[in-house]
Design an enzyme around this catalytic site. Structure first.
Site: not given
Ligand SMILES: NC(=O)c1ccc[n+]([C@@H]2O[C@H](COP(=O)([O-])OP(=O)(O)OC[C@H]3O[C@@H](n4cnc5c(N)ncnc54)[C@H](O)[C@@H]3O)[C@@H](O)[C@H]2O)c1
Ligand SMILES: O=C(O)[C@H](O)COP(=O)(O)O
Length: 343
Positions: A239, A268, A287
């Site tokens: 994020r 964004e 994104h």
């Molecule tokens: N760009 C995109 O389109 C997109 C898509 C999917 C997810 N994301 C982002 O990626 C993030 C991670 O996704 P995920 O599926 O791996 O989530 P997840 O919940 O499986 O993993 C997140 C990890 O971060 C750790 N964490 C939390 N706070 C922390 C801190 N302060 N220091 C260190 N580690 C910490 C948690 O313990 C967990 O292991 C989501 O929360 C989302 O915001 C972005």
């Molecule tokens: O958190 C996520 O998985 C990403 O932001 C993508 O989600 P979206 O395409 O539905 O916004």
């Protein structure tokens, strides 16, 4: 869009047919005309379910505007920082999301950025456009293989990145997470848990995979960047507010960072004149890491499955807030049960 009967399901954004099909069987699916607070607040009235993607918020005002009939908020996606989960729980509203739906898509995006920056893709592209074919020899890239990778946030995506790094690129992997990974995960990924400082100091590639919350906002700012190697490449697909963009621009200007890749921004869409847009040492995407056929289909199917489950009185497979707690709150508020009657 659906049979005009049954519970109102408001979609703030479009989604794939794989999800729409399930939702049409569950109720009256309507598409919002915008994702600004005014439009959502008006159009959510009377909804029993609302589904949101990136763009727009579900806060206390939206939950109140929906009224007492609202049962479920669905997040088409993984990061649910734009949903006020505490406010939903205190109103007896279930929140569901789609963990794992886009893990592979995001992990692939990370490697696209690692490789693209290592081989100077942004600079090579602009030099070629200027007619400078000599960039072929004047700009020398590097291989990713065998280098040290640091993963901040070792959850679903972080672990998939680690597996790929190990198996595909023979990288040494360090990770930082508030929770240690199980031993078998460390063995499978070859990753070693280290302090935040050690990960930043040792890694030639650093990738962010934490959720946005008070513990991660501004996690990579001037002090963290000062710990990093000048030959490091930093990638943020988590994020935007996790990384201080002005501090990254400063580090790049000072030659204290090799390159930066980001799929997410503090605001964004990023405003015109954003300090990172157009730089030759930066690779940016809007994104879009999860926007693949597979990611979109998985997200749509998972969120629709759980929203439909809640509407028919079955606990969801991927709740954000605890269904038992939600039920308890509903009872204390005198709201009809979501699940109890069906057990
Ligand atoms: N760009 C995109 O389109 C997109 C898509 C999917 C997810 N994301 C982002 O990626 C993030 C991670 O996704 P995920 O599926 O791996 O989530 P997840 O919940 O499986 O993993 C997140 C990890 O971060 C750790 N964490 C939390 N706070 C922390 C801190 N302060 N220091 C260190 N580690 C910490 C948690 O313990 C967990 O292991 C989501 O929360 C989302 O915001 C972005
Ligand atoms: O958190 C996520 O998985 C990403 O932001 C993508 O989600 P979206 O395409 O539905 O916004």
């Amino acid at each position: 869009m659906s049979s005009p009967s049954g519970p109102l399901i408001l979609l703030i954004h479009p989604m794939k047919e794989a999800g729409l099909r399930l939702l049409r069987e569950a109720g009256d699916v309507r598409m919002a005309t915008g994702n600004d607070p005014g439009t959502i607040g008006r159009e959510v009235r009377g909804a029993q379910a609302v589904i949101i993607r990136t763009g727009g918020k579900i806060d206390a005002a939206v939950l109140d505007a929906a009224g007492k009939g609202l049962k479920v908020v669905g997040r088409h996606g993984v990061g649910y920082d734009q949903i006020d989960v505490a406010a939903a729980t205190s109103r007896g509203v279930q929140v569901v999301y789609t963990p794992g739906a886009n893990t592979q898509s995001v992990a692939e995006h990370v490697f696209a950025m690692f490789i693209g920056l290592s081989k100077h893709f942004p600079r090579m592209t602009s030099e070629l456009a200027k007619g400078n074919y000599d960039a072929r020899t004047s700009l020398v890239g590097r291989e990713v293989a065998g280098r040290t990778l640091g993963i901040i946030g070792f959850g679903r995506i972080g672990r998939r990145v680690a597996e790929t790094a190990r198996l595909g690129f023979g990288m040494s992997v360090l990770y930082n997470d508030i929770v240690p990974a199980p031993h078998d995960v460390e063995v499978r990924t070859g990753a070693r848990r280290a302090s935040f400082r050690e990960v930043l100091e040792a890694s030639e590639y650093v990738t962010m995979h934490v959720p946005l919350d008070p513990s991660t906002r501004g996690m990579i700012a001037r002090d963290a960047l000062a710990l990093m190697r000048p030959d490091a490449i930093l990638v943020n697909t988590s994020r935007g507010p996790v990384v201080d963009e002005a501090a990254v621009a400063e580090a790049l200007d000072a030659g204290r960072l090799w390159g930066y890749g980001a799929d997410v921004f503090a605001v964004e869409p990023p405003p015109q004149g954003h300090p990172l847009i157009g730089r030759p040492d930066v690779l940016l995407t809007p994104h879009s890491a999860a926007q693949t056929e597979e990611g979109l289909t998985n997200m749509a199917a998972m969120v629709a499955r759980d929203v439909a489950a809640v509407l028919r009185g079955t606990p969801p497979e991927s709740p954000v807030n605890d269904p038992f707690e939600v039920e308890h709150v509903r009872r204390s508020l005198g709201l009809p049960p979501l699940y109890e009657a069906r057990r």
